[in-house]
Design a protein around this motif. Structure first.
Motif, short mmCIF file in Angstrom:
data_model
loop_
_atom_site.label_atom_id
_atom_site.label_comp_id
_atom_site.label_asym_id
_atom_site.label_seq_id
_atom_site.Cartn_x
_atom_site.Cartn_y
_atom_site.Cartn_z
N ASP A 37 2.81 8.97 -4.08
CA ASP A 37 1.89 9.16 -3.06
C ASP A 37 1.19 10.57 -3.06
N LYS A 66 -2.63 11.21 -2.09
CA LYS A 66 -3.03 10.34 -0.92
C LYS A 66 -3.06 11.55 0.08
N ASP A 98 -13.13 9.93 3.73
CA ASP A 98 -11.51 9.58 3.08
C ASP A 98 -10.91 8.63 3.94
N ARG A 123 -11.13 5.88 0.87
CA ARG A 123 -9.93 6.00 0.22
C ARG A 123 -8.79 5.44 0.74
N PHE A 124 -8.44 5.81 2.00
CA PHE A 124 -6.99 5.58 2.60
C PHE A 124 -7.51 4.49 3.63
N GLU A 149 -4.09 2.28 4.27
CA GLU A 149 -3.06 3.01 4.81
C GLU A 149 -3.14 3.60 6.22
N MET A 196 -1.41 7.12 8.32
CA MET A 196 -2.29 8.26 8.16
C MET A 196 -1.88 9.26 9.18
N ILE A 246 -0.95 10.81 3.90
CA ILE A 246 -0.03 9.54 4.18
C ILE A 246 1.19 10.12 4.70
#
Length: 290
Positions: free
Chosen positions: A151, A154, A220, A224-225, A228, A234, A288
């Motif tokens: 991770d 992240k 983001d 990207r996340f 999550e 997050m 994360i």
């Protein structure tokens, strides 16, 4: 199998907090006019900024491996193995130094797992909390280390710098660029994406900096996340350098901007970052959580 969690003071975890949550914190050495001080032991946050105001020569240094080893040995009297979470190898050679130390010292080989998970400050602190929770579940040191490394990227940190003085001192800006930036009242927004402290944007007002950081976090979290975020994994955190009042305000603004995400930590930035950016900065990170 009992696993100890150890980190360094770059995480922002104080010695007192470490006792409360049952971990160990290695104090980072800070060099001030040639003398060595230890973060949260012989040097407070306020003391550090007083030295900056006095234009003292201030820099951070790697901890002595033998001093770290003594803390590890103390922990191994009670625990079977150790997960050690230092600051990002992109910002210091400490991690690589200690990884090599473990590999070549039979006292620690196979017992200590030095995790290079590219974190610093509030993101590093969250890694520690994640490791604690995994240890409580009975995961081994290797399992915890593997998950933290999986991770490692992240997370994002964005920092608004209030003064160009310290970026100039550290050689990140030439004197000419710093002079022009100061004249135009430019406040750079920097980023840490696991490795180095890099430029992200230039603004002139605190309100613009906050908008820039919020938009960066939105990008983001939406790109990207996104998975999550949907899974509720997050977390957002706020940090600052001697700017707690503005950090608290920013925390409220982030809660409004991201009502579906927990905004959990408002901490001072670690001294390793602070010596490069000086007082008055505010920052926010998303990361994360386990």
């Amino acid at each position: 199998m009992k696993t100890a969690i150890i980190t360094d003071s770059n995480s922002g975890i104080t010695q007192e907090e470490a006792k409360q949550i049952g971990i160990y914190v290695v104090p980072m050495p800070v060099l001030i006019d040639g003398d060595i001080f230890y973060e949260d032991i012989t040097l407070t946050q306020d003391g550090f900024y007083e030295k900056l105001k006095e234009n003292a020569s201030v820099s951070t240094s790697q901890p002595n491996p033998e001093e770290v080893a003594n803390i590890w040995l103390q922990a191994l009297k009670e625990y079977d193995e150790i997960v050690y979470i230092p600051m990002s190898s992109g910002l210091s050679e400490t991690c690589h130094t200690l990884q090599h130390f473990v590999e070549t010292d039979e006292r620690f080989n196979g017992k200590v797992f030095v995790v290079d998970n590219q974190r610093i400050s509030i993101t590093q602190k969250q890694s520690v909390f994640d490791a604690i929770n995994m240890a409580k579940e009975g995961k081994t040191g290797k399992e915890i280390a593997d998950r933290l490394i999986e991770d490692k990227l992240k997370a994002s940190i964005y920092i608004m710098v209030d003064t160009l003085k310290y970026l100039k001192k550290g050689g990140r800006l030439t004197p000419a660029v710093a002079a022009i930036g100061t004249l135009l009242k430019i406040k750079p927004v920097l980023q840490i994406q696991g490795f180095k402290l890099d430029q992200y944007a230039k603004v002139r007002k605190l309100t613009d900096a906050k908008i820039t950081i919020i938009n960066a976090l939105k990008n983001d979290l939406e790109v990207r996340f996104s998975e999550e975020r949907k899974a509720g994994k997050m977390l957002i955190a706020v940090a600052h350098t001697q700017n707690f009042e503005e950090a608290e305000k920013f925390e409220s603004e982030l809660k409004s901007a991201f009502p579906d995400i927990e905004v959990a930590i408002t901490d001072p930035l670690s001294l390793s970052v602070s010596c490069h950016i000086g007082p008055g900065a505010i920052a926010a990170a998303c990361m994360i959580k386990y």
